[in-house]
Design an enzyme around this catalytic site. Structure first.
Site, short mmCIF file in Angstrom:
data_model
loop_
_atom_site.label_atom_id
_atom_site.label_comp_id
_atom_site.label_asym_id
_atom_site.label_seq_id
_atom_site.Cartn_x
_atom_site.Cartn_y
_atom_site.Cartn_z
N ASN A 86 0.76 -1.61 -0.04
CA ASN A 86 -0.01 -0.06 -0.28
C ASN A 86 0.73 1.85 -0.19
O ASN A 86 0.32 2.24 -0.64
CB ASN A 86 -1.14 -0.09 0.97
CG ASN A 86 -0.22 0.14 2.71
OD1 ASN A 86 1.19 -0.97 2.71
ND2 ASN A 86 -1.23 -0.01 3.05
N GLU B 131 4.03 -5.46 11.57
CA GLU B 131 2.98 -4.36 11.67
C GLU B 131 2.06 -4.75 10.66
O GLU B 131 2.41 -4.61 9.83
CB GLU B 131 4.05 -2.94 10.76
CG GLU B 131 5.65 -2.66 11.49
CD GLU B 131 4.39 -1.90 12.86
OE1 GLU B 131 3.79 -1.36 12.99
OE2 GLU B 131 6.21 -1.91 13.84
N GLU C 89 8.23 1.18 14.90
CA GLU C 89 8.92 1.69 13.68
C GLU C 89 8.91 3.70 13.94
O GLU C 89 7.97 4.06 14.99
CB GLU C 89 8.29 1.50 12.35
CG GLU C 89 7.92 0.36 12.37
CD GLU C 89 8.19 -0.01 11.21
OE1 GLU C 89 7.09 0.60 9.81
OE2 GLU C 89 8.54 -1.88 10.96
N CYS D 230 -3.19 0.97 6.69
CA CYS D 230 -3.24 -0.43 8.13
C CYS D 230 -4.39 1.06 9.64
O CYS D 230 -5.11 0.01 9.98
CB CYS D 230 -1.65 -0.06 8.43
SG CYS D 230 -0.68 0.81 8.46
P1 NAD Z 1 -0.01 -9.11 2.74
O1 NAD Z 1 0.39 -10.35 4.27
O2 NAD Z 1 -0.44 -10.17 2.05
O3 NAD Z 1 1.92 -9.17 2.53
C1 NAD Z 1 2.92 -8.70 2.93
C2 NAD Z 1 3.90 -8.79 2.54
O4 NAD Z 1 4.38 -10.03 3.22
C3 NAD Z 1 4.26 -9.04 0.91
O5 NAD Z 1 5.39 -9.12 0.94
C4 NAD Z 1 4.20 -10.66 0.84
O6 NAD Z 1 4.77 -11.03 -0.12
C5 NAD Z 1 4.87 -11.11 2.09
N1 NAD Z 1 3.95 -12.85 2.47
C6 NAD Z 1 3.03 -12.46 2.75
N2 NAD Z 1 3.43 -14.57 3.25
C7 NAD Z 1 4.49 -14.65 3.74
C8 NAD Z 1 4.90 -15.89 4.06
N3 NAD Z 1 3.98 -16.78 4.63
N4 NAD Z 1 6.19 -15.17 4.40
C9 NAD Z 1 6.58 -14.44 4.76
N5 NAD Z 1 6.31 -13.57 4.21
C10 NAD Z 1 4.71 -13.47 3.76
O7 NAD Z 1 -0.03 -7.78 3.56
P2 NAD Z 1 -0.67 -7.00 1.96
O8 NAD Z 1 -2.10 -7.00 1.52
O9 NAD Z 1 0.46 -6.92 0.93
O10 NAD Z 1 -0.83 -5.66 2.81
C11 NAD Z 1 -2.28 -5.12 3.74
C12 NAD Z 1 -1.52 -5.50 4.95
O11 NAD Z 1 -1.11 -5.16 5.43
C13 NAD Z 1 -2.73 -5.01 5.48
O12 NAD Z 1 -3.50 -5.70 6.03
C14 NAD Z 1 -2.10 -3.62 5.87
O13 NAD Z 1 -3.37 -3.77 7.17
C15 NAD Z 1 -1.30 -4.21 6.54
N6 NAD Z 1 0.13 -3.22 6.80
C16 NAD Z 1 0.26 -2.98 8.16
C17 NAD Z 1 1.01 -1.47 8.61
C18 NAD Z 1 1.57 -1.22 9.87
O14 NAD Z 1 2.26 -0.45 10.06
N7 NAD Z 1 0.61 -2.14 10.35
C19 NAD Z 1 1.32 -0.43 7.10
C20 NAD Z 1 0.51 -0.76 5.66
C21 NAD Z 1 0.23 -2.45 5.93
#
Ligand code: NAD
Length: 491
Positions: free
Chosen positions: A154, A251, A463, A285
């Site tokens: 995002n 996060e 962070e 998020c």
């Molecule tokens: P996602 O969980 O699908 O993927 C995040 C990252 O993790 C990607 O690079 C993905 O390839 C990787 N990943 C997925 N499965 C994995 C595994 N088994 N092992 C290692 N890496 C793996 O999330 P998304 O769809 O890319 O992003 C949206 C999510 O991120 C939402 O839930 C949002 O709230 C969260 N987010 C949180 C913050 C925060 O700071 N708290 C900030 C931005 C987004």
């Protein structure tokens, strides 16, 4: 003005483009036109090994570099980013469909994070305990080694820079994986970094989470994983990291509330509610997607919010007048639409939006109308689960204690917004809500130095703050006996 995106990127390892050992590739699709933008390797375990080997080789010299020199180099990276702001912002918008003005601001925020940590590494101190006249105990902060960092789609460029800046400042080297959907600015910025930092300090591998991501998480040469993603991914990463007992920061997602008190400045609150719900098309998020309005002002507030909706100009994200661009992918748009349909079938009332938007000239553009519900119950799935799109739900409250209970009755605990002119009301509310970040009379502000992170299922670790340097270091205690004579134990 437009910029080139190559048809294919290689990995960026050891300050050079590195051919992947894997034949598999992932395509990046423009969310605006549906055209293929580029492709990247779906890196395999051998690629991750190569990146870890480079980062391991680079670590001793980077860790031993005087903080003053590290500061200069991180500042120089920030200078590069700012000098290239137009191109990087354009590429971010091309890959994500977010409004160009937001991408532009994101580059400047990223540069500010680098400058913050460039300065902060100069004052990362240990502690000195005078145990007795002769004995001194020193707690020294030492870098961990190679850090595996995994980002979400995002805010691709902010996440890359924001997450690596603290880890680098603390003296670690990096293997970074961007989200599969959004690798473009990470790779482009990695190449800029490669002109400034020594080879191997920052390495980027691309690929899917279940393969490349898991290979990073399980790699024995990596000391710590910092991941931003969904709560489900966070749980998987915890399991994957357990065999090698890695340190973690997670996060994760949020289902955030905005609370409006009867004495709030309602125009200000309406602006903030819109920003909270619809910035980056709600793909944030911290999106403030549950709005708790006091019954006495709820109708007035809703009217003010609805009156502002036309100001959220939606359209070509490269047009700097526009405030809303596209969602990230077709699959994600379908997911958001399913949640909206579910809300309607659960009995919530649609106040506005609810459908994909047709924007002239962009038949394939993944635009979604800003969508607001009311007459919902806090138990409904649209009120409990992170939608990660431009969808928010209004609730009305009278009993404060019950309202706080409902605000906290979600799995996650990332952020909240409070709208009131009463200092004591604001302070008490902040105390009652179980989240890592509370905004009072503002929303979605992320100053460098202000700690950011979640409670409950939103993860752990902080962070953006000075304290983040502590997450990326470990304490080595040194006890010194300076006495010229010593006690004999064995006589
Ligand atoms: P996602 O969980 O699908 O993927 C995040 C990252 O993790 C990607 O690079 C993905 O390839 C990787 N990943 C997925 N499965 C994995 C595994 N088994 N092992 C290692 N890496 C793996 O999330 P998304 O769809 O890319 O992003 C949206 C999510 O991120 C939402 O839930 C949002 O709230 C969260 N987010 C949180 C913050 C925060 O700071 N708290 C900030 C931005 C987004």
């Amino acid at each position: 003005m437009s910029y080139e995106i190559p048809a294919h990127y290689d990995l960026y390892i050891g300050n050079r483009w590195h051919k992947s050992a894997s034949d598999a590739t992932l395509e990046c699709i423009s969310p605006l036109t549906g055209a293929v933008l580029t492709s990247v390797p779906d890196a395999n375990a051998a690629d991750v090994d190569a990146a870890v080997a480079e980062a391991t080789r680079a670590f001793p010299a980077w860790a031993d570099m005087p903080a003053k020199k590290r500061q200069q180099l991180l500042d120089a990276v920030a200078d590069r980013l700012v000098a290239d702001v137009k191109r990087i912002a354009w590429l971010e918008t091309a890959n994500t469909g977010k409004p160009l003005r937001e991408s532009h601001a994101n580059v400047l925020t990223a540069a500010d994070r680098l400058r913050y940590y460039a300065g902060a590494c100069r004052v990362l101190e240990g502690t000195h305990l005078p145990v007795s006249r002769d004995v001194i105990s020193l707690d020294q902060r030492t870098p961990l080694g190679v850090i595996g960092i995994i980002g979400a789609w995002n805010f691709p460029l902010n996440m890359f820079i924001g997450k690596i800046a603290a880890a680098l400042a603390a003296g670690n080297t990096i293997v970074y994986k961007p989200a599969d959907l959004t690798p473009v600015t990470t790779l482009e910025i990695a190449a800029l970094i490669g002109e400034v930092l020594p080879a191997g300090v920052v390495n980027v591998v691309t690929g899917a989470g279940a393969s490349t991501g898991a290979a990073i998480v399980e790699h024995p040469g990596i000391r710590m994983i910092s991941v931003t993603g969904s709560t489900e991914t966070g749980k998987r990463v915890m399991r994957g990291a357990s065999d090698t007992a890695k340190r973690l920061t997670l996060e994760l997602g949020g289902k955030n509330a905005q609370i409006v008190f009867p004495d709030a400045d309602l125009d200000r609150a309406a602006q903030g509610i819109l920003l909270g719900a619809f910035m980056n098309q709600g793909q944030v998020c911290t999106a403030g997607s549950r709005i708790f309005a006091h019954r006495s002002i709820a109708a007035d507030l809703k009217r003010r919010v609805i009156d502002l909706i036309p100001k959220l100009r939606m359209g070509d994200p490269f047009d700097e007048q526009n405030r809303m661009g596209t969602l990230i992918s077709r699959q994600h748009l379908d997911r958001v639409q399913n949640y909206i349909d579910l809300g309607v079938s659960e009995g919530a009332r649609l106040m506005c939006g609810g459908r994909r938007a047709n924007i002239a000239g962009f038949p394939e553009g993944l635009f979604m109308e800003p969508t607001l519900f009311d007459e919902a119950s806090p138990k409904m799935r649209i009120a409990q689960e992170e939608i990660f799109g431009p969808v928010a739900v209004f609730f009305e409250w009278e009993d404060k204690a019950k309202m706080f209970e409902q605000v906290n009755a979600v799995q996650q605990g990332l952020a909240a917004g409070i709208w009131t002119t009463s200092l004591s009301e604001a302070h008490a509310a902040a105390r009652h809500i179980s989240v890592g970040r509370v905004w009072i009379n503002c929303y979605n502000l992320y100053p460098s130095g202000a700690s950011f992170g979640g409670m409950k299922a939103s993860g752990f670790g902080r962070e953006d703050a000075f304290e983040t340097l502590h997450e990326f270091t470990e304490v080595k205690n040194v006890v010194i006996d300076t006495a010229s004579s010593y006690r004999r134990f064995y006589e």
